[in-house]
Enzyme design. Structure first.
Site, PDB file in Angstrom:
ATOM      1  CG  ASN A  10      -0.918   4.614   6.397  1.00  0.00           C
ATOM      2  OD1 ASN A  10       0.074   4.991   6.404  1.00  0.00           O
ATOM      3  ND2 ASN A  10      -1.276   3.319   6.137  1.00  0.00           N
ATOM      4  CE  LYS A  12      -1.117   2.630   2.554  1.00  0.00           C
ATOM      5  NZ  LYS A  12      -1.698   1.545   1.807  1.00  0.00           N
ATOM      6  CG  HIS A  98      -0.920  -0.929   7.291  1.00  0.00           C
ATOM      7  ND1 HIS A  98      -0.549  -1.373   6.021  1.00  0.00           N
ATOM      8  CD2 HIS A  98      -1.857   0.174   6.859  1.00  0.00           C
ATOM      9  CE1 HIS A  98      -1.413  -0.935   5.093  1.00  0.00           C
ATOM     10  NE2 HIS A  98      -2.118  -0.225   5.600  1.00  0.00           N
ATOM     11  CD  GLU A 100       0.554  -1.062   2.679  1.00  0.00           C
ATOM     12  OE1 GLU A 100       1.423  -0.049   3.285  1.00  0.00           O
ATOM     13  OE2 GLU A 100      -0.345  -0.865   1.947  1.00  0.00           O
ATOM     14  CD  GLU A 170      -6.320  -0.054   6.768  1.00  0.00           C
ATOM     15  OE1 GLU A 170      -6.472   1.110   6.184  1.00  0.00           O
ATOM     16  OE2 GLU A 170      -4.993  -0.424   6.738  1.00  0.00           O
ATOM     17  N   GLY A 176      -5.477  -0.010  -1.685  1.00  0.00           N
ATOM     18  CA  GLY A 176      -4.590   0.429  -2.782  1.00  0.00           C
ATOM     19  C   GLY A 176      -5.228  -0.197  -4.014  1.00  0.00           C
ATOM     20  CB  SER A 216     -10.208   1.450  -2.101  1.00  0.00           C
ATOM     21  OG  SER A 216      -9.046   0.856  -2.670  1.00  0.00           O
TER      22      SER A 216
END
Ligand code: PGA
Length: 259
Positions: A10, A12, A98, A100, A170, A176, A216
């Site tokens: 991904n 991003k 996702h 985010e 996730e 991250g 991660s």
């Protein structure tokens, strides 16, 4: 048949078209000897980078996904992209829901459900993301949160469709941050996701659905994570932005899977 191994990068909001092309050109020779029976390899660039990456990946074992799709076919939805547009661009997969998007852009289980249905109607393969926040994990409600996301996100889908989906678990606190769930912790949650799928959609769907881990995942933890029986690959952010680290991660994931 157990689920296959699927590793998706991904990207991003990273990589211009030229940078994306260069990354795929560098990645291709590093993963050329990997067959889809060992691992499905996917990269998910930003919309404006898709065409260049589809072109660069053509004829190789690197598949291309987008990072979002709208639930309507067309219309007055400024800045949105439809499933048919992605299909025409040569895209095969699409990340949906996702964290985010959920955190910063108001994504809900209902919009996730609409996007999944639109993707499926256009023959795109959704990668559906779910995950709990740190507060939710510490509050002991992880299973409840994931079940709510799954129930809402997969509403109205039949068992055969669900069995062909890719889920990405996730944990939001691991994305991250460098904080990975331990393989045992991730496995426990993956097992719980699979049993929820079994209870709602039956044993066959639970067995064949791909459940990736994300948050991660790196070349040095991919082997231990993918050695877990219910972890079928990964959705990778940071470590997918360089060809060598991504290729190494994929190879380690395959080693882990073989046990
Ligand atoms: P990360 O991101 O690997 O950088 O933690 C994963 C993701 O958000 O999909």
């Amino acid at each position: 048949m157990a689920a296959k191994l699927v590793i998706a990068g991904n990207w991003k909001m990273n990589k211009t078209a030229a940078e994306g092309k260069a990354l795929v050109e560098a990645l291709k020779p590093l993963v050329a000897d990997i067959c889809p029976c060992q691992a499905e390899i996917i990269v998910c660039p930003p919309f404006t980078t898709l065409s260049a990456v589809v072109e660069a990946a053509r004829g190789s074992n690197v598949k291309v996904g987008a990072q979002n799709v709208h639930w309507e076919k067309n219309g007055a939805f400024t800045a949105e992209i439809s499933a048919d547009m992605l299909k025409e661009a040569g895209v095969e997969y699409v990340i949906i829901g996702h964290s985010e998007r959920r955190q910063y852009f108001g994504e809900t289980d209902k919009t996730v459900n609409g996007r999944i249905k639109a993707a499926l109607a256009a023959n795109l393969k959704p990668i559906v993301c779910i995950g709990e926040t740190l507060a939710e994990r510490e509050g002991g409600v992880t299973a409840k949160v994931l079940e709510t996301q799954l129930a809402g996100g997969l509403e109205g889908l039949d068992a055969a469709t669900v069995g062909n989906l890719i889920l990405a678990y996730e944990p939001v606190w691991a994305i991250g941050t460098g904080k990975t769930a331990t393989p045992e912790m991730a496995e426990e949650t993956h097992k719980c996701i699979r049993s929820f799928i079994a209870s709602k959609f039956g044993a066959a769907a639970a067995k064949s659905i791909v459940i990736q881990y994300g948050g991660s995942m790196k070349s040095d933890n991919a082997e231990a994570l993918c050695a877990q029986p219910d972890i079928d690959g990964g959705l990778i952010g940071g470590a997918a932005l360089k060809a060598d680290s991504f290729a190494e991660l994929i190879k380690n994931a395959i080693t882990g899977r073989k046990g």
